[in-house]
Design an enzyme around this catalytic site. Structure first.
Site, PDB file in Angstrom:
ATOM      1  N   SER A   1      41.788  41.008  48.553  1.00  0.00           N
ATOM      2  CA  SER A   1      42.837  41.056  47.535  1.00  0.00           C
ATOM      3  C   SER A   1      44.064  40.312  48.050  1.00  0.00           C
ATOM      4  CB  SER A   1      43.227  42.507  47.217  1.00  0.00           C
ATOM      5  OG  SER A   1      42.152  43.231  46.669  1.00  0.00           O
TER       6      SER A   1
ATOM      7  N   ASP B   1      44.174  40.624  42.619  1.00  0.00           N
ATOM      8  CA  ASP B   1      45.228  39.614  42.768  1.00  0.00           C
ATOM      9  C   ASP B   1      46.383  39.988  41.844  1.00  0.00           C
ATOM     10  OD1 ASP B   1      42.350  38.267  42.923  1.00  0.00           O
ATOM     11  OD2 ASP B   1      43.665  37.278  44.358  1.00  0.00           O
TER      12      ASP B   1
ATOM     13  N   SER C   1      38.240  40.774  43.984  1.00  0.00           N
ATOM     14  CA  SER C   1      39.573  40.572  44.545  1.00  0.00           C
ATOM     15  C   SER C   1      40.637  41.103  43.590  1.00  0.00           C
ATOM     16  CB  SER C   1      39.814  39.075  44.807  1.00  0.00           C
ATOM     17  OG  SER C   1      41.051  38.873  45.443  1.00  0.00           O
TER      18      SER C   1
END
Length: 348
Positions: free
Chosen positions: A229, A269, A267
């Site tokens: 991340s 983000d 991930s």
């Protein structure tokens, strides 16, 4: 664009950053993690909230507090960063800190919205041990200061991996000139994402006149880790409202993309942006709040966008350039990025 004095998010007047780093080998286990605190200004954050917004590029994350930020457009606590399994402990510690500072919270006035972001550092850190405790969050807040601060494998970034090499905390800043007025845009990134073959750092280093070891010469690491991340904090002293901060946070995604990532499925983000130029008072007798804000169609807004993009890109690279090789749990080793520009930082 011109960089700020320190080339850090703390170039934005009033912004402070503090870390608590935990690192201890325990047989096959390893405590390799920490907490990072970002204070939008040095006064009482509950009584003087900052205008804020956020943007979720990919929502594989476990943040706290962003629902209310979206609804009300303010942040009223330090912004805290840690590992995925420590969000609860950091929330509790930050809450205790704020309760000690404000006797009215939860009594004669409203409750409190605390913002905590996280990344998964379980490849190096024994997350299941949950060694981050509430007191570590308090200590990170109390240690926050203006001016230079340590980047790389510190605080929340101690166990993080970026582009298959040691990542962590990175920061950068840019100056925006508007006629006779100057604004600062600062970015802090907690980097824990990407694969080696995606990274564009070598191109960036060459553009800045520095030698780099080409990524193709880096020995491939045998890393079977989560997608990771990134949490990006954007700060400014420019007079912008929450809608405009949302626009700035979206531009941070462009700076992130410049570094090479295509944003993996797992991930998280997340971009969080705030302005401390005109704080929102918790209590006021007035039914109307007035504030100045930049015109969207003025050229200065494009400069603000550019500043966020450039500072975000460099913040990611600074997390790589300042991190050192780390040995984590089960003897796993994540090496620093191999370049003779180790620790390179750009100041005005």
């Amino acid at each position: 664009m011109e960089r700020g004095k320190w080339n850090l998010i703390t170039d934005v007047p009033g912004v402070k950053v503090g870390h608590v780093t935990l690192y201890e080998q325990e047989g096959d286990e390893c405590v390799c993690t920490g907490v990072t605190a970002i204070l939008p200004h040095s006064r009482n954050l509950f009584e003087e909230k900052v205008t804020a917004a956020h943007f979720v590029l990919n929502g594989f994350g476990k943040t706290v507090g962003l629902v209310q930020v979206e609804e009300l457009g303010v942040i009223e606590s330090p912004i805290m960063l840690t590992n995925t399994f420590s969000v609860g402990a950091v929330l509790e510690g930050t809450l205790q800190y704020m309760l000690d500072e404000n006797e009215t919270i939860g009594d004669s006035t409203s409750s409190l919205n605390i913002v905590v972001g996280e990344c998964n550092d379980s490849y190096l850190n024994s997350m299941r041990l949950m060694r981050v405790r509430p007191e570590h969050a308090i200590k990170a807040i109390q240690s926050a200061h203006s001016g230079p601060f340590t980047m790389g494998d510190v605080g929340a970034g101690k166990g993080m991996i970026c582009y298959d090499r040691k990542g962590g905390i990175g920061s950068s800043s840019r100056i925006v000139n508007n006629e006779d007025v100057q604004y600062t845009v600062g970015v802090l990134a907690l980097t824990n994402f990407g694969r080696k073959e995606e990274c564009k750092i070598d191109e960036w280093l060459r553009k800045n006149g520095l030698h780099a070891s080409p990524a193709s010469n880096i020995k491939e690491a045998d890393i079977d880790k989560p997608d990771g991340s990134v949490i990006i904090i954007v700060a400014t002293d420019a007079p912008v409202n929450e809608r405009q901060l949302k626009r700035l946070s979206k531009r941070a995604a462009i700076g992130l993309g410049r570094t090479g990532t295509h944003v993996h499925n797992g991930s998280g983000d997340i971009m969080i942006a705030f302005s401390n130029s005109q704080n929102v008072l918790h209590s006021s007798d007035s039914a109307v709040r007035t504030m100045d804000c930049l015109r969207d169609d003025h050229p200065v807004m494009n400069s603000m966008f550019e500043a966020v993009i450039e500072a975000t890109e460099e913040a990611v690279y600074q997390s790589l350039l300042h991190a050192e090789t780390v040995v984590g749990r089960k003897g796993r080793v994540i090496e620093k990025w191999p370049t003779i520009a180790d620790g390179a930082q750009f100041n005005s």
